[in-house]
Design a protein around this motif. Structure first.
Motif, short mmCIF file in Angstrom:
data_model
loop_
_atom_site.label_atom_id
_atom_site.label_comp_id
_atom_site.label_asym_id
_atom_site.label_seq_id
_atom_site.Cartn_x
_atom_site.Cartn_y
_atom_site.Cartn_z
N ALA A 218 -8.27 -6.33 1.79
CA ALA A 218 -9.19 -6.87 2.81
C ALA A 218 -8.62 -6.69 4.22
O ALA A 218 -9.37 -6.55 5.18
CB ALA A 218 -9.47 -8.34 2.55
N ALA A 219 -7.30 -6.68 4.33
CA ALA A 219 -6.65 -6.55 5.64
C ALA A 219 -6.31 -5.11 5.99
O ALA A 219 -5.57 -4.86 6.95
CB ALA A 219 -5.39 -7.40 5.66
N GLN A 220 -6.83 -4.15 5.20
CA GLN A 220 -6.57 -2.72 5.43
C GLN A 220 -5.09 -2.36 5.32
O GLN A 220 -4.59 -1.47 6.02
CB GLN A 220 -7.12 -2.29 6.79
CG GLN A 220 -8.62 -2.45 6.94
CD GLN A 220 -9.39 -1.64 5.89
OE1 GLN A 220 -9.13 -0.46 5.71
NE2 GLN A 220 -10.32 -2.28 5.20
N VAL A 221 -4.37 -3.06 4.45
CA VAL A 221 -3.02 -2.64 4.08
C VAL A 221 -3.20 -1.63 2.96
O VAL A 221 -3.54 -1.97 1.85
CB VAL A 221 -2.16 -3.83 3.62
CG1 VAL A 221 -0.78 -3.36 3.17
CG2 VAL A 221 -2.03 -4.86 4.73
N TRP A 222 -3.01 -0.34 3.27
CA TRP A 222 -3.43 0.71 2.33
C TRP A 222 -2.38 1.10 1.30
O TRP A 222 -2.68 1.75 0.32
CB TRP A 222 -3.92 1.94 3.09
CG TRP A 222 -2.91 2.58 4.00
CD1 TRP A 222 -1.89 3.41 3.65
CD2 TRP A 222 -2.85 2.46 5.42
NE1 TRP A 222 -1.19 3.81 4.75
CE2 TRP A 222 -1.76 3.25 5.86
CE3 TRP A 222 -3.61 1.77 6.37
CZ2 TRP A 222 -1.40 3.36 7.20
CZ3 TRP A 222 -3.26 1.88 7.71
CH2 TRP A 222 -2.18 2.66 8.11
N THR A 223 -1.14 0.70 1.51
CA THR A 223 -0.10 1.01 0.53
C THR A 223 0.80 -0.19 0.32
O THR A 223 1.37 -0.73 1.28
CB THR A 223 0.77 2.21 0.98
OG1 THR A 223 -0.05 3.36 1.12
CG2 THR A 223 1.86 2.50 -0.04
N LEU A 224 0.93 -0.60 -0.94
CA LEU A 224 1.90 -1.62 -1.32
C LEU A 224 2.98 -0.92 -2.14
O LEU A 224 2.69 -0.11 -3.02
CB LEU A 224 1.25 -2.72 -2.17
CG LEU A 224 0.17 -3.56 -1.50
CD1 LEU A 224 -0.38 -4.58 -2.49
CD2 LEU A 224 0.73 -4.27 -0.27
N GLN A 225 4.23 -1.24 -1.86
CA GLN A 225 5.31 -0.61 -2.61
C GLN A 225 6.33 -1.67 -3.01
O GLN A 225 6.39 -2.77 -2.45
CB GLN A 225 6.00 0.47 -1.77
CG GLN A 225 6.68 -0.04 -0.51
CD GLN A 225 7.25 1.09 0.33
OE1 GLN A 225 6.61 2.11 0.55
NE2 GLN A 225 8.47 0.91 0.82
N CYS A 226 7.13 -1.34 -4.02
CA CYS A 226 8.19 -2.24 -4.43
C CYS A 226 9.31 -1.44 -5.06
O CYS A 226 9.13 -0.30 -5.48
CB CYS A 226 7.67 -3.30 -5.42
SG CYS A 226 7.02 -2.62 -6.96
N SER A 227 10.49 -2.03 -5.11
CA SER A 227 11.67 -1.41 -5.67
C SER A 227 12.21 -2.36 -6.74
O SER A 227 12.62 -3.48 -6.42
CB SER A 227 12.71 -1.18 -4.56
OG SER A 227 13.90 -0.64 -5.09
N LEU A 228 12.22 -1.90 -8.00
CA LEU A 228 12.58 -2.77 -9.12
C LEU A 228 13.73 -2.19 -9.92
O LEU A 228 13.85 -0.97 -10.06
CB LEU A 228 11.37 -2.95 -10.05
CG LEU A 228 10.07 -3.48 -9.44
CD1 LEU A 228 8.97 -3.49 -10.48
CD2 LEU A 228 10.27 -4.87 -8.85
N PHE A 229 14.56 -3.08 -10.46
CA PHE A 229 15.59 -2.63 -11.38
C PHE A 229 14.93 -2.20 -12.69
O PHE A 229 13.98 -2.84 -13.16
CB PHE A 229 16.57 -3.77 -11.68
CG PHE A 229 17.47 -4.13 -10.53
CD1 PHE A 229 18.19 -3.16 -9.86
CD2 PHE A 229 17.61 -5.45 -10.13
CE1 PHE A 229 19.03 -3.50 -8.80
CE2 PHE A 229 18.44 -5.80 -9.08
CZ PHE A 229 19.16 -4.82 -8.41
N PRO A 230 15.42 -1.12 -13.33
CA PRO A 230 14.84 -0.68 -14.61
C PRO A 230 14.90 -1.76 -15.69
O PRO A 230 14.08 -1.78 -16.61
CB PRO A 230 15.71 0.52 -15.00
CG PRO A 230 16.28 1.02 -13.71
CD PRO A 230 16.47 -0.20 -12.85
N GLU A 231 15.88 -2.66 -15.58
CA GLU A 231 16.02 -3.72 -16.57
C GLU A 231 14.98 -4.82 -16.42
O GLU A 231 14.79 -5.64 -17.34
CB GLU A 231 17.41 -4.34 -16.47
CG GLU A 231 18.56 -3.38 -16.75
CD GLU A 231 18.97 -2.55 -15.55
OE1 GLU A 231 19.91 -1.74 -15.67
OE2 GLU A 231 18.35 -2.69 -14.47
N ASN A 232 14.28 -4.85 -15.30
CA ASN A 232 13.29 -5.90 -15.04
C ASN A 232 11.95 -5.52 -15.68
O ASN A 232 10.97 -5.20 -15.00
CB ASN A 232 13.13 -6.11 -13.54
CG ASN A 232 12.43 -7.42 -13.20
OD1 ASN A 232 11.85 -8.06 -14.07
ND2 ASN A 232 12.48 -7.79 -11.94
#
Length: 279
Positions: A218-232
């Motif tokens: 709704a706020a025109q944030v067009w990309t969400l990203q995250c960095s996760l450990f493979p164990e998670n």
């Protein structure tokens, strides 16, 4: 009989995806297109010194495998790499090489008593406590100590801070952090989701992420990203079920408690692309 670590169906899908690369000519063609940019069939045939009909045959196989796109341009056929499928190919290869977990559990649906609202000043104590519980798992963040309220408040977008409640008690939180102050990245943010130790496996993370995605769209944030450990594995399943895709793996990107750790980069794009006028 011991069940294979990589599910048979997943192995078959990976094999099918890369089967068309079993011919050296196709590998050369894909490299020529990827490194030289879009070309016509005639140009590629001349560059590799093969007949145009042979070139067309191999390119059709590459197109069937999702590696290239073919389009008509007058009487010529133009060839370009299929950049939309590239993350899928990276994901498949990383699965085979063991860089990604082969089995992911399904993310839980939110229980009926889970609700999400905007974060309020009185929530900071619970938010920091839950942050600490995530740090204690050793698989949530490179942080070893809970940041101060002042640090978090300066870091997180004020309009994108959420808490989930169970029985009127804060059970988890979500926040977005802008990735850059540059205008061109105004619609790109990193997402953080933490669930309290006593509230896990109740769909709290699912409720938070769904709410966060809806608010971001709704706020025109067009990309969400995250960095996760493979164990998670829980967080990986949560984000993949919400439409995040694997972008890549960063090997030995940082040290935590004396051990080098890898991270998996995932992202989700807003379904409708920004208008040309949007930075």
């Amino acid at each position: 009989m011991t069940e294979p670590a990589l599910p048979t169906a997943e192995a078959a899908a990976c094999a099918a995806r890369f089967a068309c690369l079993g011919d050296p000519t196709r590998v050369l063609l894909l490299h020529a297109v990827a490194s030289g940019g879009p070309s016509t069939v005639g140009e590629l045939a001349g560059r590799l010194g093969i007949g145009q009909s042979t070139c067309s045959h191999h390119l059709r196989r590459l197109a069937e495998g999702g590696h290239v796109l073919l389009s008509k341009e007058g009487t010529a056929t133009r060839v370009a790499t299929n950049t939309a499928r590239r993350p899928d190919h990276v994901h498949a290869l990383d699965l085979v090489l063991g860089l990604l977990p082969a089995r992911l559990g399904a993310a839980e649906e939110p229980a009926g008593d889970v609700s999400v609202r905007a974060m309020e000043p009185g929530d900071w104590g619970a938010v920091r406590r839950i942050y600490g519980e995530g740090i204690a798992t050793g698989n949530a963040t490179f942080e070893c100590e809970v940041p101060s309220r002042e640090v978090l408040a300066a870091k997180w977008s004020p309009e994108h801070r959420w808490v989930a409640e169970v029985d009127r008690t804060v059970a988890g939180w979500a926040a977005l952090t802008p990735v850059s102050t540059c205008d061109c990245y105004a619609g790109v943010a990193e997402t953080s989701i933490y669930v309290g130790a006593d509230a896990r496996r109740r769909g709290v993370g699912t409720a938070l992420l769904r709410h966060q995605i809806a608010a971001a769209d709704a706020a025109q944030v067009w990309t969400l990203q995250c960095s996760l450990f493979p164990e998670n594995l829980g967080s990986l399943a949560l984000h993949r079920n919400a439409g995040f895709r694997t972008v890549g793996v960063r090997e030995r990107i940082g040290m935590l408690r004396g051990r080098w750790r890898d991270t998996i980069i995932l992202e989700r794009r807003k379904p409708e692309p920004p208008s040309p006028a949007t930075p």
